[in-house]
Design a protein around this motif. Structure first.
Motif, PDB file in Angstrom:
ATOM      1  N   UNK A   1       0.825  -1.206   0.000  1.00  0.00           N
ATOM      2  CA  UNK A   1       0.000   0.000   0.000  1.00  0.00           C
ATOM      3  C   UNK A   1       0.858   1.254   0.000  1.00  0.00           C
ATOM      4  N   UNK A   2       2.011   1.213   0.666  1.00  0.00           N
ATOM      5  CA  UNK A   2       2.902   2.375   0.765  1.00  0.00           C
ATOM      6  C   UNK A   2       4.240   2.035   0.128  1.00  0.00           C
ATOM      7  N   UNK A   3       4.682   2.797  -0.890  1.00  0.00           N
ATOM      8  CA  UNK A   3       5.926   2.477  -1.612  1.00  0.00           C
ATOM      9  C   UNK A   3       7.175   2.908  -0.839  1.00  0.00           C
ATOM     10  N   UNK A   4       7.507   2.158   0.195  1.00  0.00           N
ATOM     11  CA  UNK A   4       8.595   2.509   1.095  1.00  0.00           C
ATOM     12  C   UNK A   4       9.885   1.791   0.705  1.00  0.00           C
ATOM     13  N   UNK A   5      11.005   2.477   0.927  1.00  0.00           N
ATOM     14  CA  UNK A   5      12.331   1.910   0.732  1.00  0.00           C
ATOM     15  C   UNK A   5      13.079   2.012   2.056  1.00  0.00           C
ATOM     16  N   UNK A   6      13.821   0.954   2.398  1.00  0.00           N
ATOM     17  CA  UNK A   6      14.596   0.940   3.650  1.00  0.00           C
ATOM     18  C   UNK A   6      16.062   0.700   3.325  1.00  0.00           C
ATOM     19  N   UNK A   7      16.920   1.544   3.890  1.00  0.00           N
ATOM     20  CA  UNK A   7      18.366   1.440   3.701  1.00  0.00           C
ATOM     21  C   UNK A   7      19.006   1.337   5.080  1.00  0.00           C
TER      22      UNK A   7
ATOM     23  N   UNK B   1       7.133  -4.780   0.205  1.00  0.00           N
ATOM     24  CA  UNK B   1       6.458  -5.724  -0.675  1.00  0.00           C
ATOM     25  C   UNK B   1       5.356  -6.436   0.100  1.00  0.00           C
ATOM     26  N   UNK B   2       4.520  -7.109  -0.664  1.00  0.00           N
ATOM     27  CA  UNK B   2       3.416  -7.867  -0.070  1.00  0.00           C
ATOM     28  C   UNK B   2       3.346  -9.236  -0.733  1.00  0.00           C
ATOM     29  N   UNK B   3       3.023 -10.254   0.059  1.00  0.00           N
ATOM     30  CA  UNK B   3       2.744 -11.586  -0.473  1.00  0.00           C
ATOM     31  C   UNK B   3       1.494 -12.101   0.204  1.00  0.00           C
TER      32      UNK B   3
END
Length: 271
Positions: free
Chosen positions: A59-65, A88-90
């Protein structure tokens, strides 16, 4: 004759019938690490484009570094670790799909890739904090691969925060091996769920700038930063467990296999 160390070794008996695996056992040690972690929003279309089936956009296009220094204790030298992952979602689960997991030691790379399917690669990693008289402490994390500082977090530390409660987080991996005959994979890949039980003992805000530099080998710069970068510096430890969830058709994963490999082949004809 002294013991031939390349010879067979006895397999220890276990009550659960599982064959002992040193790589899995290493994930249960719970070593403390210092981690500089940043998150940001990106283009939802970019998230959708990099996720192989059966993963879907969240739902939310988040990136984690994250850039970490892992303390093994016992007089052993710490090693560097990193993650560059997209949300991502599964089915009914939410987690992260790492595009890159740089590590400073071969042992960390081999164990993670072969056992869990983690997209690990060797890299140079530094994480350091430097006290400054006028503005508190400076913090800097850098991941360098193939001569390029591909990921850099640079800024200052802020207020101490309440540590987040202990809990579980989920990463998705795709475990596969190339067919030595050149026919894609030697079998259909597995989707792996990797869960980590995490405990945090210190947690501090960080005001950092995130730089993603161009590299033909690690195209992290293709992921746009759309919005503020939120960051923290934490001391934490975790224990991970992986499980095979389902087979994925090789044809679905093959177009994404390049995410895991550096294109340095001597037969490459591209300019």
């Amino acid at each position: 004759m002294s013991q031939l160390r390349y010879g067979p070794r006895p397999v220890a008996d276990t009550t659960d019938g599982k064959v002992p695996n040193r790589e899995v056992a290493a994930t249960k040690i719970g070593a403390w690490s210092t981690s500089l972690t940043a998150t940001f929003l990106t283009d939802p279309g970019v998230i959708a484009a990099v996720l192989p089936p059966p993963l879907e956009p969240p739902a939310e296009p988040m990136v984690k570094v994250s850039i970490s220094r892992v303390d093994l204790g016992g007089g052993r030298a710490p090693f560097g670790a990193g993650t560059f992952a997209v949300a991502a979602r599964h089915r009914d689960t939410e987690g992260y799909y790492p595009l890159l997991m740089p590590m400073t030691t071969e042992q960390a790379v081999i164990g993670g890739r072969e056992t869990f399917g983690e997209p690990k690669k060797l890299a140079d990693i530094t994480l350091e904090t430097v006290p400054e008289q006028s503005s508190g402490s400076a913090v800097r994390g850098l991941v360098t691969r193939m001569g390029v500082g591909i990921i850099e977090l640079d800024g200052t530390l802020g207020d101490e925060l309440d540590p987040p409660p202990s809990g579980e987080r989920l990463d998705y991996y795709l475990k596969f091996l190339r067919d030595p005959g050149g026919a894609g994979f030697d079998d259909d890949p597995w989707l792996v769920y990797c869960t980590r039980e995490t405990e945090t003992r210190s947690h501090r805000a960080a005001n950092v700038a995130l730089t993603l530099r161009e590299s033909r080998f690690d195209p992290v710069a293709d992921i746009p930063i759309l919005g503020p970068v939120t960051a923290t510096l934490s001391e934490r430890r975790s224990q991970q467990a992986g499980r095979l969830v389902e087979r994925v058709p090789a044809a679905d994963v093959l177009p994404y296999a390049h995410q895991r490999y550096d294109d340095v082949s001597p037969v490459d004809t591209r300019k």
